[in-house]
Design a protein around this motif. Structure first.
Motif, short mmCIF file in Angstrom:
data_model
loop_
_atom_site.label_atom_id
_atom_site.label_comp_id
_atom_site.label_asym_id
_atom_site.label_seq_id
_atom_site.Cartn_x
_atom_site.Cartn_y
_atom_site.Cartn_z
N VAL A 267 53.85 11.45 7.25
CA VAL A 267 55.11 12.09 7.65
C VAL A 267 55.96 12.37 6.42
CG1 VAL A 267 57.18 11.88 9.07
CG2 VAL A 267 55.05 10.81 9.82
N PHE A 268 56.41 13.59 6.31
CA PHE A 268 57.30 13.99 5.22
C PHE A 268 58.70 14.21 5.77
CE2 PHE A 268 54.71 16.13 1.62
CZ PHE A 268 53.91 15.00 1.52
N LYS A 269 59.68 13.90 4.94
CA LYS A 269 61.05 14.28 5.29
C LYS A 269 61.82 14.54 4.01
CE LYS A 269 65.37 12.58 7.13
NZ LYS A 269 65.83 13.93 7.48
N ASP A 270 62.48 15.67 3.95
CA ASP A 270 63.30 16.06 2.79
C ASP A 270 62.58 15.85 1.46
OD1 ASP A 270 65.25 16.62 4.60
OD2 ASP A 270 66.28 14.69 4.37
N GLY A 271 61.34 16.25 1.39
CA GLY A 271 60.59 16.16 0.14
C GLY A 271 60.08 14.78 -0.21
N GLN A 272 60.23 13.84 0.72
CA GLN A 272 59.72 12.49 0.44
C GLN A 272 58.69 12.09 1.49
OE1 GLN A 272 63.49 10.41 0.41
NE2 GLN A 272 63.33 10.18 -1.81
#
Lengths: 509, 333
Positions: free
Chosen positions: A215-220
């Motif tokens: 899972v990715f979120k905001d480039g992290q």
């Protein structure tokens, strides 16, 4: 299964001007695995797969392919190693045969140097037979169905001896049968050692076909887990994250719904399968959000409302008075305004001045009677509009092509406000706009609502909808599946209904 | 500060572009006058203006249309066809036996011919526009085909022969007022002035620019793009009719190929003047200067005793230079 990693991304960072697209990402793909990559729009999925495919360079970090660190990783190296991407859109050449498409980069030749078509078709049939794809390779691509095209795209990737296959939304617009054929193919080839990165918004599929999910979120990277150890709800939760700081605080909230106010009713908007019987209503001063995945029919709905596209049905009533626009001209006369998704494509005349752009709709709407334009008056009035929206431009004679994205968007808004539009549809109002201008736009929207205008915002930026809207309608496959109000409004709910996760629960998954 | 700089840069470039044309025109006049002093005589200058008036009137229509992003290269054939029809009407009119009962018909021949030509012009424009808009194909291809149709019709109707006006209709092409001011120049100047007003001071003009600048944005802004484009084609037809009247009146006879060259010359003049080939940019002044330059080149070559067959080479070269310059200043921004 004892697997070795075929690809490792270690601490990869990628900056774009003003944005960090990837923030020290770790990602690992094992040989023979199907690995899902999920996240909201702008989370960084596409950036990572493009780096893996060599089409964009990364700034810092290491890419380790098959045990060795890659230097100078570019498209040629990626293809040589066997990285193949199947994009969401069809990328086959329509006017030539399936066989020629498959061997496009390595067409078999006769001894005189001409293309050996019969040999080409023979080889392609052999390949398709081995893959279990029932399409004869001498057919023209344009005669194939959507599913067949998708399968051929994948077959083409195989023919280039793919070791790592990147599938970007492979099931978009595939029906159940097509999906099963596709999954069967992926499973068979995984057993033979093909590694797959699977990007999809359809979380249900991930549990059918993938072994692990990242899972990715905001480039992290938020997490990587085996699908057996997780469930849809934890994934949705991780996609949203904890930090739900409101971007923006409304000035008046909540709206007093008991007070007598004008009501705008949109009823039974339909067109083919893109928009299916959508009805909703808004009150003056209300900000209504339209959420959903890209392609769920929101922009199509706006085009129907504004009279741009032909509709099968649909009416707009303002206090029981029919004001359904028949054309954009009619919409403009009836007080509608539409800030389109792509302001450069359909919002602005880029080579013209701020003044000319702002006054355009007003000229359409209010014939000046005497026929001649009063340029001095026009300049003064458009300057007032431009100043009130705080457009940063040396003068109203500046061409809008020279302005920043945020200021261009303000000019589009100015155009509708100068024409005294009362019902304003914003489609993705803050895409490609810097943070400062974003909050300016929110303030302006808020101000317009306070003045009693009807506002509709279409957005794929869920935090934006949560912080700006009074109510949110969620669209999925052309239908308005849910309306959220008051405390129901949350990113989590928007995502659940957009993805149709509720339906999964009902089926007992 | 950054914005100030871009503004300065932009305005100086804008100055350059229209000034360049004026410089080139003056340069040409000076060189031609040195080589042959007769060039600068009033009579020759009036002669040049008279020669370019037909081209200028055609170019104003085509120029306005090009600002809206549509090309019409059937104009030469339109003018030829109208010339034939008009000359046929006049020839028939004056062949009627001059007995008392039919005298009125002869008397009304000229007004009828003028009216008929204007009506045919409006119709040709309407028809061309209709086909362009509803075929949804590129206007370049469609008007290329229509030009062939119009030319074919002109040949069919005239059976390849010429029609004479027998000197019955000379006012528009050869007439003079105020001791030597040709009527055709007055029409030319009036049409340029009309174009200037339309483009700068009317909603219609603004809509033409918007459609040429960004058709989709214009449509979403509520402009009836079909109607405005159609009006553009009809204006082209009407101005072509006026051009046909002046041209045939001046030449005195009509042939099916009389005006063939005007399609490309008009487009050349407009583009040289600085109207963007993709639409959205250009002014009445740029059309005028472009026409003037094209006219001067032809005349200067003759006066300087240079092989007049070089005209095509010279005009082609000028187009390439001016388009390259326009492209460069566009990219520099």
């Amino acid at each position: 299964m004892d697997s070795r990693p075929i690809l490792q991304a270690v601490q990869i960072c990628k900056w774009y001007p003003g944005v960090q697209a990837l923030d020290c990402i770790d990602f690992e793909l094992e040989e023979g695995e199907v690995h899902a990559l999920v996240g909201q729009n702008g989370a960084g999925k596409s950036t990572l797969v493009e780096i893996i495919a060599g089409s964009i360079p990364f700034d810092t970090g290491n890419l380790i392919i098959d045990g060795s660190t890659c230097l100078n990783w570019g498209p040629a190296q990626a293809i040589e190693f066997g990285v193949q991407t199947v994009h969401q859109e069809n990328q086959l050449v329509e006017e030539i045969s399936v066989a020629e498409n498959i061997f496009l980069y390595n067409l078999p030749r006769t001894k005189y140097g001409f293309v050996n078509l019969s040999h080409c078709i023979e080889k392609a049939d052999e390949l398709l037979g081995a893959l279990g794809i029932d399409v004869s390779s001498d057919r023209k691509v344009s005669s194939l169905t959507f599913v067949e095209k998708k399968l051929i795209s994948i077959a083409k990737a195989f023919s280039l001896k793919a070791k790592i296959l990147i599938l970007d939304e492979p099931t978009a617009s595939l029906d159940e049968h097509g999906k099963n054929v596709l999954f069967e193919l992926i499973r068979r080839y995984s057993k033979m050692g093909l590694s797959t990165i699977y990007i999809s918004h359809h979380l249900k599929e991930i549990f059918e076909i993938c072994e692990r999910v990242t899972v990715f979120k905001d480039g992290q990277r938020v997490s990587t887990s085996r699908v057996a150890d997780t469930d849809i709800h934890s994934i949705v939760h991780e996609m949203i994250g904890k930090s739900s700081d409101k971007l923006f605080k409304r000035s008046i909230k909540p709206l007093d719904r008991s007070a007598a106010a004008e009501t705008l009713n949109f009823s039974h908007f339909s067109r083919d399968s893109a928009v299916k019987d959508v009805s909703f209503s808004i009150r003056a001063g209300e900000i209504y959000g339209l959420a959903g995945l890209v392609g769920s029919g929101r922009t199509e709905l706006a085009n129907l409302i504004f009279g741009i596209d032909r509709k099968d049905s649909g009416t707009v009533l303002l206090n029981d008075k029919d004001i359904t626009p028949k054309s954009p001209y009619d919409a403009v006369r009836k007080g509608f305004g539409f800030l389109t998704e792509d302001r450069k494509d359909s919002g602005l005349v880029l080579v013209h001045s701020v003044k000319d752009n702002i006054s355009l709709v007003n000229l359409v709407k209010k014939p000046l009677g005497d026929g001649f334009l009063r340029l001095g008056k026009e300049e003064d009035e458009t300057k007032i509009v431009s100043d009130s929206l705080d457009v940063k431009t040396p003068s109203v004679h500046q061409r809008v092509i020279n302005l920043s994205g945020g200021n261009q968007q303000k000019v589009v808004l100015g155009k509708w406000l100068f024409a005294e539009s009362n019902i304003i549809i914003f489609d993705e109002p803050t895409v490609g706009i810097d943070v400062g201008s974003k909050s300016d736009i929110y303030k302006l929207i808020d101000r317009l609502a306070a003045e009693g205008k009807f506002i509709i915002i279409i957005s794929s930026d869920n935090p934006e909808l949560v912080s700006v809207c009074d109510r949110i309608g969620i669209m999925r496959f052309g239908e308005l599946v849910k309306e959220l109000e008051g405390t129901e409004i949350s990113e989590e709910h928007i995502l659940q209904y957009s993805l149709g996760v509720e339906a999964v629960q009902v089926q007992g998954l | 500060m950054n914005m100030d700089m871009t503004r300065k840069k932009k305005s100086s470039l804008k100055l350059n572009q229209s000034l360049l044309l004026v410089f080139v025109i003056f340069g040409l006049i000076i060189i031609a006058s040195i080589v042959n002093p007769r060039f600068i005589r009033i009579s020759n200058l009036v002669n040049i203006l008279q020669q370019i008036s037909v081209l200028g009137i055609i170019a104003c229509g085509v120029g306005m249309l090009l600002i809206a992003g549509q090309i019409d290269i059937s104009v030469g054939a339109q003018v030829s066809l109208m010339g034939i029809l008009m000359a046929m009407i006049i020839e028939r009119g004056f062949k009627i036996p001059p007995d008392a009962a039919n005298a009125w018909m002869t008397a009304w021949t000229i007004p009828f011919a003028i009216l008929a030509t204007l009506v045919i012009g409006a119709f040709l424009g309407l028809f061309t526009g209709f086909i362009v808009i509803h075929s949804r194909a590129s206007s370049f291809i469609v008007t290329l085909a229509l030009g062939s149709v119009y030319k074919g019709l002109a040949l069919l109707i005239s059976k390849g022969s010429s029609f004479s006006l027998y000197g019955k209709f000379e006012l528009l092409g050869r007439g003079q007022i105020f001791n030597g001011l040709p009527v055709s120049i007055i029409f030319f100047v009036l049409i340029v002035a009309l174009t200037y007003v339309l483009l700068k001071y009317t909603r219609y003009g603004r809509f033409l620019y918007s459609i040429g600048g960004n058709r989709k944005a214009a449509f979403v802004s509520g402009i009836n793009t079909t109607r405005v484009t159609m009006r553009g084609f009809i204006s082209v037809g009407l101005l072509n009719a006026l051009a046909a009247l002046i041209l045939i009146s001046r030449v005195g006879t009509a042939l099916a190929t009389t005006a063939d060259a005007y399609s490309l010359d008009a487009l050349a003049a407009i583009v040289v003047g600085g109207v963007s080939i993709t639409g959205g940019k250009g002014t009445a002044m740029s059309i005028f200067l472009g026409v003037l330059l094209i006219g001067l080149v032809g005349n200067a070559l003759v006066v300087m005793n240079i092989n007049p067959y070089l005209r095509g080479v010279a005009i082609g070269t000028i187009i390439i230079i001016s388009v390259t310059f326009g492209e460069m200043s566009e990219n520099k921004r």
